[in-house]
Design a protein around this motif. Sequence first.
Motif, mmCIF file in Angstrom:
data_model
loop_
_atom_site.group_PDB
_atom_site.id
_atom_site.type_symbol
_atom_site.label_atom_id
_atom_site.label_comp_id
_atom_site.label_asym_id
_atom_site.label_seq_id
_atom_site.Cartn_x
_atom_site.Cartn_y
_atom_site.Cartn_z
ATOM 1 N N ILE A 134 87.100 19.159 -11.178
ATOM 2 C CA ILE A 134 86.835 18.765 -12.564
ATOM 3 C C ILE A 134 85.671 17.782 -12.627
ATOM 4 N N GLY A 135 85.564 16.913 -11.622
ATOM 5 C CA GLY A 135 84.498 15.916 -11.595
ATOM 6 C C GLY A 135 83.120 16.540 -11.573
ATOM 7 N N MET A 136 82.923 17.548 -10.727
ATOM 8 C CA MET A 136 81.614 18.193 -10.650
ATOM 9 C C MET A 136 81.227 18.838 -11.978
ATOM 10 N N HIS A 137 82.171 19.579 -12.559
ATOM 11 C CA HIS A 137 81.886 20.251 -13.828
ATOM 12 C C HIS A 137 81.610 19.242 -14.947
ATOM 13 N N THR A 138 82.320 18.123 -14.927
ATOM 14 C CA THR A 138 82.095 17.084 -15.932
ATOM 15 C C THR A 138 80.696 16.488 -15.780
ATOM 16 N N CYS A 139 80.303 16.209 -14.553
ATOM 17 C CA CYS A 139 78.960 15.682 -14.301
ATOM 18 C C CYS A 139 77.896 16.656 -14.805
ATOM 19 N N LEU A 140 78.069 17.944 -14.525
ATOM 20 C CA LEU A 140 77.105 18.940 -14.972
ATOM 21 C C LEU A 140 76.966 18.945 -16.490
ATOM 22 N N LYS A 141 78.093 18.873 -17.180
ATOM 23 C CA LYS A 141 78.076 18.870 -18.647
ATOM 24 C C LYS A 141 77.325 17.655 -19.186
ATOM 25 N N LEU A 142 77.580 16.499 -18.601
ATOM 26 C CA LEU A 142 76.915 15.274 -19.045
ATOM 27 C C LEU A 142 75.418 15.319 -18.754
ATOM 28 N N LEU A 143 75.057 15.825 -17.589
ATOM 29 C CA LEU A 143 73.647 15.910 -17.214
ATOM 30 C C LEU A 143 72.893 16.889 -18.109
ATOM 31 N N GLU A 144 73.552 17.982 -18.467
ATOM 32 C CA GLU A 144 72.917 18.991 -19.320
ATOM 33 C C GLU A 144 72.539 18.424 -20.682
ATOM 34 N N ARG A 145 73.282 17.427 -21.139
ATOM 35 C CA ARG A 145 72.960 16.869 -22.451
ATOM 36 C C ARG A 145 72.110 15.597 -22.341
ATOM 37 N N GLY A 146 71.680 15.272 -21.123
ATOM 38 C CA GLY A 146 70.707 14.201 -20.948
ATOM 39 C C GLY A 146 71.251 12.843 -20.576
ATOM 40 N N ASN A 147 72.542 12.758 -20.231
ATOM 41 C CA ASN A 147 73.096 11.477 -19.810
ATOM 42 C C ASN A 147 72.669 11.134 -18.382
ATOM 43 N N GLU A 148 72.600 9.848 -18.100
ATOM 44 C CA GLU A 148 72.438 9.376 -16.728
ATOM 45 C C GLU A 148 73.824 9.283 -16.125
ATOM 46 N N VAL A 149 74.044 9.947 -14.993
ATOM 47 C CA VAL A 149 75.375 10.019 -14.395
ATOM 48 C C VAL A 149 75.360 9.431 -12.993
ATOM 49 N N VAL A 150 76.278 8.496 -12.768
ATOM 50 C CA VAL A 150 76.529 7.976 -11.423
ATOM 51 C C VAL A 150 77.851 8.583 -10.974
ATOM 52 N N ILE A 183 88.513 22.339 -20.314
ATOM 53 C CA ILE A 183 88.906 20.997 -19.876
ATOM 54 C C ILE A 183 87.733 20.032 -20.011
ATOM 55 N N VAL A 184 86.586 20.432 -19.516
ATOM 56 C CA VAL A 184 85.408 19.562 -19.535
ATOM 57 C C VAL A 184 84.959 19.273 -20.962
ATOM 58 N N GLU A 185 84.995 20.276 -21.820
ATOM 59 C CA GLU A 185 84.632 20.058 -23.219
ATOM 60 C C GLU A 185 85.523 18.982 -23.838
ATOM 61 N N GLY A 186 86.821 19.063 -23.539
ATOM 62 C CA GLY A 186 87.743 18.053 -24.051
ATOM 63 C C GLY A 186 87.477 16.677 -23.475
ATOM 64 N N VAL A 187 87.220 16.602 -22.180
ATOM 65 C CA VAL A 187 86.939 15.316 -21.528
ATOM 66 C C VAL A 187 85.731 14.640 -22.160
ATOM 67 N N VAL A 188 84.657 15.390 -22.334
ATOM 68 C CA VAL A 188 83.419 14.810 -22.860
ATOM 69 C C VAL A 188 83.581 14.398 -24.320
ATOM 70 N N ARG A 189 84.240 15.224 -25.101
ATOM 71 C CA ARG A 189 84.444 14.870 -26.515
ATOM 72 C C ARG A 189 85.298 13.614 -26.650
ATOM 73 N N VAL A 190 86.310 13.489 -25.832
ATOM 74 C CA VAL A 190 87.165 12.302 -25.880
ATOM 75 C C VAL A 190 86.401 11.067 -25.435
ATOM 76 N N SER A 191 85.569 11.215 -24.401
ATOM 77 C CA SER A 191 84.748 10.096 -23.951
ATOM 78 C C SER A 191 83.803 9.633 -25.052
ATOM 79 N N ASP A 192 83.332 10.582 -25.862
ATOM 80 C CA ASP A 192 82.412 10.255 -26.957
ATOM 81 C C ASP A 192 83.104 9.519 -28.108
ATOM 82 N N LYS A 193 84.438 9.568 -28.130
ATOM 83 C CA LYS A 193 85.169 8.942 -29.230
ATOM 84 C C LYS A 193 86.175 7.940 -28.656
#
Length: 337
Positions: A12-28, A224-234
């Motif tokens: 899940i971590g890898m896919h989450t990182c990919l999603k964040l990077l695709e939208r331009g976030n800096e990811v550590v 799963i990743v879509e939900g994780v990112v949306r929740v992080s945004d709110k």
Amino acid sequence: MKILVTGAAGFIGMHTCLKLLERGNEVVGLDNINDYYDRSLKDARLALLAERPGFRFLHADIENAAEMQAIFGEGRFDRVIHLAAQPGVRYSLANPHAYVNANVQGFLNILEGCRHHPVESLTYASSSSVYGGYATLPFHESQNIAHPISLYAATKKANELMAHTYSHLFRIPTTGLRFFTVYGPWGRPDMAPMLFAKAISEGRAIDIFNNGDMLRDFTYIDDIVEGVVRVSDKPATPDPGYDPAQPDPSISNAPYRIFNIGNSQPVKLMDFIAALEKAMGREAMKNFLPMQPGDVPATSSDTTALESWVGFNPNTPIETGVERFVDWYKKFYRINS
């Protein structure tokens, strides 16, 4: 936006990182790359992430308090998505200390990092296993979860309790997501889809527990990743409807939330196997076994609260998800149809 993702070498971590990077976030991305399963898969995930601009990897262990404080102090993260954990129900029967060290001590270090170096939000992985042997389906976040039946589940429940404490005392916005049977490309080798696919491709029998009488809310990784990112945004906020006389465990007068994230369409295990057989073009030999300690016969998620909060509900059909998984599996492991 600078986001720390723990467990970045994980499924899940890898896919989450990919999603964040695709939208331009800096990811550590942080991971200790342990040997719970084959490191080569983790290395391949990290190699994929390393190709993307905006990604930086830290080889570190969340169990190391001093190291984590230094990382938080230097990182100045806007948000944290905590996905690192010791997973697996059956493994906990033989290796209990690994779960307390990673899932309890490690989570405490994350909370302390967010306390001393404030972030906009902390989103963390809980699990559907916290419902234990609860017999009423579908599972709802307001239900009592006082009876976990595995140490893994107990540590995930502990995470939710610890998060509430820090939300209450230090006003850290925390949101826990109870994942339901995640599957898809780059999945964990110890989980059923990968175990089944490997056995089928090698002409070996697959082990089917509880004689196949299992119901699972299989949830595709992209959902799963879509939900994780949306929740992080709110970020979580106090709920004005919280009643301390009749407390709902999923909300609070502190900035704290708990959500199920599942497909809400539970599938019989034998039907999942049939979809896998169809996608692989081979019939599986089957070895039927009794229920394993710590397992539950059925899971099913009510995701009404998640949909209300972020406007999203997982909906990838099992046939679609299995086809995508098998396509990746054959390519990655160079298996001819």
